[in-house]
Structure formats: structure tokens, C-alpha cells
Scaffold this active site. Structure first.
Site, mmCIF file in Angstrom:
data_model
loop_
_atom_site.group_PDB
_atom_site.id
_atom_site.type_symbol
_atom_site.label_atom_id
_atom_site.label_comp_id
_atom_site.label_asym_id
_atom_site.label_seq_id
_atom_site.Cartn_x
_atom_site.Cartn_y
_atom_site.Cartn_z
ATOM 1 N N TYR A 250 0.812 -1.213 0.000
ATOM 2 C CA TYR A 250 0.000 0.000 0.000
ATOM 3 C C TYR A 250 0.850 1.270 0.000
ATOM 4 O O TYR A 250 0.446 2.304 -0.504
ATOM 5 C CB TYR A 250 -0.861 0.053 1.269
ATOM 6 C CG TYR A 250 -2.106 -0.780 1.251
ATOM 7 C CD1 TYR A 250 -3.121 -0.550 0.328
ATOM 8 C CD2 TYR A 250 -2.312 -1.775 2.202
ATOM 9 C CE1 TYR A 250 -4.284 -1.299 0.337
ATOM 10 C CE2 TYR A 250 -3.474 -2.526 2.228
ATOM 11 C CZ TYR A 250 -4.460 -2.284 1.283
ATOM 12 O OH TYR A 250 -5.615 -3.014 1.300
ATOM 13 N N SER A 281 -3.401 -6.436 -7.243
ATOM 14 C CA SER A 281 -3.363 -5.222 -6.420
ATOM 15 C C SER A 281 -3.866 -5.503 -5.016
ATOM 16 O O SER A 281 -4.722 -6.377 -4.816
ATOM 17 C CB SER A 281 -4.213 -4.110 -7.046
ATOM 18 O OG SER A 281 -5.561 -4.185 -6.612
ATOM 19 N N ASP A 282 -3.322 -4.771 -4.037
ATOM 20 C CA ASP A 282 -3.912 -4.861 -2.709
ATOM 21 C C ASP A 282 -5.262 -4.160 -2.748
ATOM 22 O O ASP A 282 -5.544 -3.317 -3.621
ATOM 23 C CB ASP A 282 -2.991 -4.249 -1.653
ATOM 24 C CG ASP A 282 -3.179 -4.909 -0.293
ATOM 25 O OD1 ASP A 282 -4.243 -5.530 -0.071
ATOM 26 O OD2 ASP A 282 -2.275 -4.811 0.547
ATOM 27 N N TYR A 283 -6.116 -4.505 -1.789
ATOM 28 C CA TYR A 283 -7.493 -4.012 -1.775
ATOM 29 C C TYR A 283 -7.538 -2.487 -1.681
ATOM 30 O O TYR A 283 -6.990 -1.902 -0.745
ATOM 31 C CB TYR A 283 -8.248 -4.626 -0.601
ATOM 32 C CG TYR A 283 -8.793 -6.014 -0.845
ATOM 33 C CD1 TYR A 283 -10.034 -6.388 -0.348
ATOM 34 C CD2 TYR A 283 -8.084 -6.949 -1.590
ATOM 35 C CE1 TYR A 283 -10.549 -7.664 -0.561
ATOM 36 C CE2 TYR A 283 -8.589 -8.221 -1.815
ATOM 37 C CZ TYR A 283 -9.818 -8.573 -1.299
ATOM 38 O OH TYR A 283 -10.331 -9.830 -1.522
ATOM 39 N N ALA A 285 -5.968 -0.341 -3.200
ATOM 40 C CA ALA A 285 -4.691 0.357 -3.313
ATOM 41 C C ALA A 285 -4.620 1.241 -4.555
ATOM 42 O O ALA A 285 -3.965 2.288 -4.532
ATOM 43 C CB ALA A 285 -3.541 -0.653 -3.323
#
Length: 755
Positions: A250, A281-283, A285
Site C-alpha cells: 500500500y 493489487s492490494d485491496y 490500493a
């Protein structure tokens, strides 16, 4: 659809058949939680149509519900995507599997920091293989695990999700997790075997040491530390375990968020480290680029930044990537960026065998998971993770025959604690420490229980009852610690009323003492004069300087999973000899942070006139920079003797390996396990190097009087450094090889010369 053909050929063929809309859909994810059941408990066709609208999708999120329900949703979604979309492209179903599948009914293993404390790669590999088996039964294809972050700042709440502070240790533990979950690296080069999951390496890169320890905070780490420390574990898992997916962090690194960082995500991850999988992708982000980091001003610019950086799939739902089709039509981005992302995703799908293996749900997944075998494995991991930090006058193990009564006191005595990314922390789901002790003594010893206080509450009115319980008992087991939110993530989570999380994602701290009035409880019980065993159940290192001085026995249990209570009881009563070792250094106070073992020669000061409150000095005025408990520390109920260190060749060239052997003997009266740790020091180097760095370790078991010869082979490549020109080089000169039971307990030393 011809499985006899090469994956690359199949991917190119499918890509050539896809419309732009279908390609972009592969770069997105939806959640199975959006589906509904009809009155016959079948997944309703209308909810499937509403969710997919005749279009395939890149990934599906596994919902946080029971394993049987997940299986029904998985089967219905898989059938729909194969038979109700134009090209029949199946989706990758993802799930959190950090210490067990994040689903009700799955086995809950000890949290990652506890796994790191086992220092047992074979055991962690068996554990992750079982997690993969359980999760695959309900349709999961990919785990959003494990973490390769370094736990070098205990203020940071996600320490509990890390394996430890050292890059070599983290790399080896994480690599073992991946190999257990994905399969043998020689096999996974080509495909993922049955009952295995693709893994995701998190969080790329330098996420876990933010300024001030605040989650998502900036990190300004320099290029040498970035490579020596943070990139090292990712390099190992990419090159030695074929990790299938990587999740960017992030945070921003030196001013550029990772989700828009072309240099790190392309030049380093792809070109230098050789990563061949897909980037998940991170949530939220990608959304954060615009709304949190403020480096883009609208959806389109956000999408351009992310796709150019090499982000292949946006999670948890479309935000910026919904603009990709228009950006292509307007000529703002080239179609080759879309094609590359989709190629990466489809390659993973083909190699995972998704096109050949339609998912058919078992009749009752819940009867196939959480078996006695699984619980036995959870118990074994817990037992090997528990660390005996102090054992004054051999208070432990307790001898049942000498006890009439035992007090079990504290806010975590009668409450299971699993850490974040758990589906529950209901006592019905596992064994807490009070229950574990009762199971062990089986009514032969009176057990006096008192809570004393809550984890974060300030009400001390129950402390007198705890004092009374202690006074009525021969010995006290005092169970303190913290708690984490269940189902915890950046945008979701569940709290229990009156139980506020003190650890986990987004729960960072400015102090490292036990939370609430637990220190008051500890001192009140100490004042009874009863012998005390302090058991800590939590997710980060606590600064317990007073407790170390005054409490005779201290046990580190971390979050020990669903069998944690039985594991702690087995340790306390000597059924199991403790063998866990600290994967992090424990600081004396928050003012000592960061505290880690692999400091530079100047890292602990110049004056060496350590101060105390009674006698001020320097480095620090009123303290010492040394750790309260050092990295690698952990006591046993037996003793191990190290001898006969031999180095096959003390003069080596750069293409050889350092081959060493030593003899370890159990000189005590109990069977036990010891972790042999090998540290290296480059005595003179062109740039500063740490006073010692871990380069090998192994856990062995020895019976009383048993002797074993232990051998290691360390490639000379591991002894290199990033020189003044930021080129990796192995320099000539002397290197010390140090063998020990901890980073401070060095037993044997030899010097070698590299020509």
C-alpha cells in the site's frame, strides 16, 4: 482448449479471440458474497446473471462464510463462467490463508509470527500443504499468502502476520510455506498440482517498516537496505519457489506509491528478479493513488499510473480499471499494456489447470476439513512455536505431584486468540489456556480461575478476586496479552463488543507494554509472593523489563491457534519440551525501537558506557541499546553442547561454498529440539556490513546423551554486498563463521578467507 499444447501457445490463441471488453474483465475481481440462494438452498440463477452479466472475470473473492456454503457458491459460479459466457474462461478464486483458510469450519493454525518461531521449515511446509488441501476442497485456487515483510518495528500492528525480522529467516520460512502450498518447484514451473493453491507474495516491497510504525505510512529506506533487507526474501521465493502472484504494498517508497512505481514493479520485480506471474493489487490500493496518496487527480489518470506500473488485476472491485476501455479508444494507453496484463493472468489460469478441472463441490466439505489429523498438526505447530523466555530456578516444568492447586488468571486465560485473518475467536472454535490446563490436570489439581481485568479496559475492580485466587493456589499461570480483529483487512473486519483490537492490520501502538491495566494486575499478583508463570498471548513483542526482572518464568505463546491451550499446557507440565526461538528482538521500551540483531558496527553506540537510572551513562543515558531478549533466543528443559566445528576449506574462491560441520549433544535428561543458527561477519568491507547476519539454521531433535553431526553448505554468493557503485560483489578478505543457540549465545567461531 487443447491441454497437450504449450501454455504460451494456448494463451496467445485465447488472447487473439478476446474482445477488448473481455480482456479488461480479466483484470477485475468480484465477490462470491454477491450471490444469493433460492428457497431450495440452490444458488439463484438471477444472482449469477446479476453478478456476471454473461461476462467472464479474472478473479472471484471467496466469502467469509462456512466452507459448505463457499463450495456451493464456487460450483455455481464456476459452472456459469464455463457454460454461460462466450469463451468459457474460468476464474481464479482467491482466499486469505495466512494461518488457515479464512472460512468457518477450516482449521485455525498459529499466526505467522508463531510459525516463524518454530524455525522448522519442514513443519511449516506440512502445515501450508494442509491449508491448501482444505481450501481447495471448497473451490479456492489462490491464497493471498504468505507475507515476506520484515518485522523490525513492533509498534506496527501487522508484526503478527510476519515471520520475523531477519531476511534469511523470513525467506526460508516463507519459501517453505509456498512450496507446501503450491507444490515442488520443479513441478510448479509447469503447473500447479491437484489439491494445491497458487500463492501470493506480500507486500512488495518495504511495507512493514513505515515511519512511526503507522500502517500504510511512508518508507524512506535507502537503496542498499532495500536490497539487503527487503528485496532479499522476494528474490528467494521468486527464484527458488516459483511464486505465482505478487501483491504490491500500500505504501509509498521514497515518494512513489508501489502501485504506480514502474521502477520497482517492472525494472526490479520483472526484469531483475525474474518474476513471471501476475500482479494482484492490494485491496483499494489503486483507488488510494488518487484519494490517499494524492498522486493522480481522477480515475483515468489513476488507471494509467497503475497499468503502466504493471498492475495486472484490480481488487476488490473495479474502480480505475473500469476506465481502461475508453483510455484505449482515446489513444491514452497502448493495447499492449492490456494484452500483457491479461497474458499474465491467463498464464496463471492455464498453469493452474483451471481450464481442465471444472470444480465439483463435495457433498459435505465440513466433514472433510478440521479432521483429527488437522487438529494434531495445529497442536504440533503450536507446541514448536512456544518460546520459553525465562525459567528461574527451573520453576518449569510444573510437577503435578507437587501441586494441590493452580491459579489461572488473566484476560486471555479463558479466551481463544487467533490473530487477524481468522474467521472467528469464539471459544467454541478452539481450546483456550484455562481449558487446556483443565484438560491436562483432569480434576487431579484444583484450578482457581479469575479474569482480573479485560485486555484494554481500565476497571480494576476485579483485581482483588484475582489476588484471592492466587493466594489460594500453589502456583499462578498469569495469561496476559492482546487481541486482533477477526476477518481483519483494510476495508473490512469484525469486532466483538467490549473487546477492542490491540494488534493486527491498522492497529499500531505507541507503547509496547501490555495494554490496559494488565501491568497493574501483574504487579498485584506478584505481591502475593506466589510463584508465577507469565504466559503472553499476543501479536507483537512486549517491552516487559519489569516482568523480566521480577517474574520467575516467562512463556511467549503469540497467537497459538485453535489447539493453543493444549499446547501451552503440554509445555507447562513438561509433556513437551519447549523449542521455539524468537524470530524478533524484544526491545526494552518503545524508545529503543528499532531493535534488531543485525546492526552495523556503529549501531549500538560509540561510548559503551551503558547508563542506568541509578548511574547515568552514554548509549543511552539511562539504559542500554541491547535487546531485552535477543533474536534467536529460546530456552529448553534440557541443555545442548556444541563442539568440533570444522570448515572443509578455510580458503575459498568466489565460486565455492562454505562447507561446515559441528557436533551437537544433548547433555540433559530430557529429549529436546535445538535450533542451530549460523551467523556470518564480513570483518572488513568496502561498505559497512552488519556485525552478524544469519545465513543458515536447522532444527534437530536429540534424546538424552544423543550426539548428532550437523552439516551446512553456504554458497559464497550469500556473503556478498552491494558496493559503493551499487553492484553486488563478493569481496576478498576474512569472514567469521559463528555458530550459536541465539544471536547472542554464540558457541563456536571459525575464520575463513575468500580470495
Amino acid at each position: 482448449m487443447d491441454s497437450n499444447l504449450e501454455v504460451e501457445l494456448r494463451v496467445n490463441d485465447l488472447l487473439g479471440r478476446m474482445t477488448l471488453e473481455e480482456k479488461i474483465s480479466q483484470m477485475q475481481m468480484v465477490s462470491l458474497s454477491s450471490l444469493g440462494f433460492d428457497k431450495n438452498e440452490k444458488v439463484s440463477p438471477s444472482s449469477l446473471d446479476s453478478l456476471f452479466q454473461g461476462q467472464s472475470i479474472g478473479c472471484l473473492e471467496s466469502p467469509f462464510i462456512g466452507v459448505d456454503q463457499i463450495a456451493k457458491l464456487s460450483e455455481a459460479a464456476d459452472d456459469y463462467l464455463r457454460n454461460n459466457t462466450r469463451l468459457g474462461i474460468p476464474a481464479i478464486q482467491i482466499a486469505e490463508c495466512l494461518h488457515g483458510q479464512l472460512a468457518f469450519g477450516a482449521t485455525i493454525f498459529p499466526q505467522a509470527i508463531a510459525q516463524g518461531s518454530t524455525w522448522n521449515t519442514e513443519l511449516v511446509q506440512r502445515m501450508s500443504a494442509h491449508i491448501a488441501y482444505e481450501a481447495s476442497l471448497s473451490g479456492v485456487d489462490q491464497a493471498l499468502s504468505p507475507l515476506f515483510d520484515l518485522a523490525r518495528d513492533p509498534r506496527y500492528g501487522r508484526v503478527e502476520e510476519c515471520y520475523g525480522e531477519d531476511p534469511f529467516h523470513v525467506a526460508e520460512m516463507g519459501k517453505a510455506f509456498v512450496i507446501g502450498m503450491q507444490g515442488n518447484p520443479e513441478v510448479t514451473k509447469e503447473h500447479i498440482p491437484d489439491n494445491k493453491l497458487m500463492c501470493t507474495a506480500k507486500h512488495f516491497v518495504a511495507y512493514s517498516t513505515p515511519i512511526a510504525g503507522i500502517n500504510l505510512g511512508p518508507n524512506n529506506v535507502g537503496p542498499r537496505d532495500l536490497r539487503d533487507l527487503h528485496l532479499y526474501p522476494f528474490k528467494k521465493v521468486i527464484q527458488e519457489a516459483n511464486i505465482y502472484s505478487v501483491m504490491p504494498a500500500y505504501n509509498e517508497l521514497n515518494g512513489i506509491p508501489l502501485h504506480s512505481n514502474e521502477y520497482l514493479m517492472k525494472d526490479i520485480l520483472r526484469n531483475e528478479l525474474g518474476f513471471k506471474g501476475y500482479v494482484f493489487s492490494d485491496y483499494e490500493a489503486i483507488w488510494m493513488l488518487e484519494h490517499f496518496h494524492k498522486v493522480t487527480h481522477d480515475k483515468k489518470e489513476t488507471a494509467i499510473g497503475a497499468i503502466k506500473a504493471g498492475i495486472d488485476l484490480e481488487a476488490p472491485k473495479p474502480y480505475a480499471f473500469s476506465e481502461l476501455e475508453e483510455l484505449i479508444k482515446d489513444g491514452k494507453i497502448d493495447i499492449s499494456l492490456i494484452d500483457q496484463a491479461v497474458t499474465n493472468i491467463l498464464t496463471a489460469k492455464f498453469k493452474a489447470g483451471l481450464f481442465e478441472k471444472p470444480y465439483n463441490a463435495p457433498k459435505k466439505v465440513s466433514e472433510m476439513v478440521h479432521t483429527q489429523e488437522a487438529k494434531n498438526l495445529a497442536l504440533e505447530v503450536a507446541e514448536e512455536s512456544i518460546i520459553l523466555l525465562k525459567n528461574q530456578n527451573d520453576l518449569l516444568p510444573l510437577k503435578s505431584s507437587n501441586l494441590n492447586s493452580i491459579a489461572v488468571i488473566g484476560p486471555n486465560a479463558d479466551q481463544v486468540q487467533y490473530g487477524d485473518y481468522s474467521a472467528t475467536k469464539d471459544n467454541a472454535s478452539g481450546v483456550n489456556i484455562l481449558e487446556g490446563i483443565k484438560n491436562y490436570v483432569n480434576n487431579t489439581i484444583k484450578v482457581n480461575y479469575a479474569q482480573g481485568c479485560t485486555i484494554t479496559g481500565l476497571d480494576n475492580s476485579n483485581i482483588p478476586a484475582a489476588v484471592a485466587a492466587a493466594e489460594q493456589s500453589d502456583v499462578v499461570v498469569l495469561v496476559i496479552g492482546g487481541t486482533s480483529m477477526t476477518l481483519s483487512g483494510i476495508g473490512w473486519g469484525k469486532d466483538i463488543p467490549g473487546d477492542y483490537a490491540t494488534s493486527g492490520e491498522g492497529f499500531d501502538r505507541t507503547s509496547l507494554t501490555p495494554p490496559g491495566i494488565q501491568p497493574e494486575l501483574i504487579k498485584a499478583i506478584y505481591d502475593t509472593g506466589k510463584p508465577i508463570i507469565l504466559v503472553m498471548v499476543h501479536g507483537r513483542a512486549y517491552s516487559i523489563e519489569w516482568e523480566k526482572e521480577h517474574i520467575p518464568a516467562i512463556v511467549e505463546a503469540w497467537y497459538p491457534g485453535e489447539e493453543g491451550g493444549n499446547a501451552v499446557a503440554n509445555i507447562l507440565f513438561g509433556e513437551v519440551n519447549p523449542s521455539g526461538k524468537l524470530p524478533v528482538s524484544v526491545p526494552k521500551s518503545v524508545g529503543h525501537v528499532p531493535t534488531f540483531y543485525n546492526t552495523k558496527p556503529s549501531g549500538k553506540g560509540f561510548y559503551y558506557k551503558r547508563g542506568t537510572k541509578e548511574k547515568p551513562g552514554r548509549d543511552y543515558v539511562f539504559s542500554s541499546p541491547d535487546a531485552l531478549f535477543p533474536f534467536g533466543h529460546g530456552l529448553s528443559y534440557t541443555q545442548f553442547e556444541y563442539s568440533d566445528l570444522k570448515v572443509e576449506n578455510t580458503k575459498l574462491d568466489r565460486k565455492e561454498s562454505v562447507n561446515i560441520s559441528m557436533v551437537i549433544k544433548n547433555i540433559g535428561i530430557r529429549k529436546g529440539k535445538e535450533v542451530i543458527q549460523v551467523y556470518i561477519n564480513d570483518k572488513v568491507s568496502s561498505v559497512t556490513t552488519p556485525i552478524k547476519v544469519l545465513k543458515e539454521f536447522r532444527k534437530i531433535e536429540l534424546k538424552p546423551s544423543e550426539t548428532k553431526k550437523v552439516e551446512f553448505s553456504i554458497p559464497i554468493e550469500e556473503l556478498g554486498l552491494w558496493n559503493k557503485n551499487m553492484e553486488y560483489s563478493i569481496e576478498s578478505g576474512e569472514f567469521d563463521i559463528m555458530i550459536g543457540s541465539s544471536s547472542e549465545d554464540i558457541r563456536l567461531t571459525k575464520t575463513i578467507m575468500i580470495n
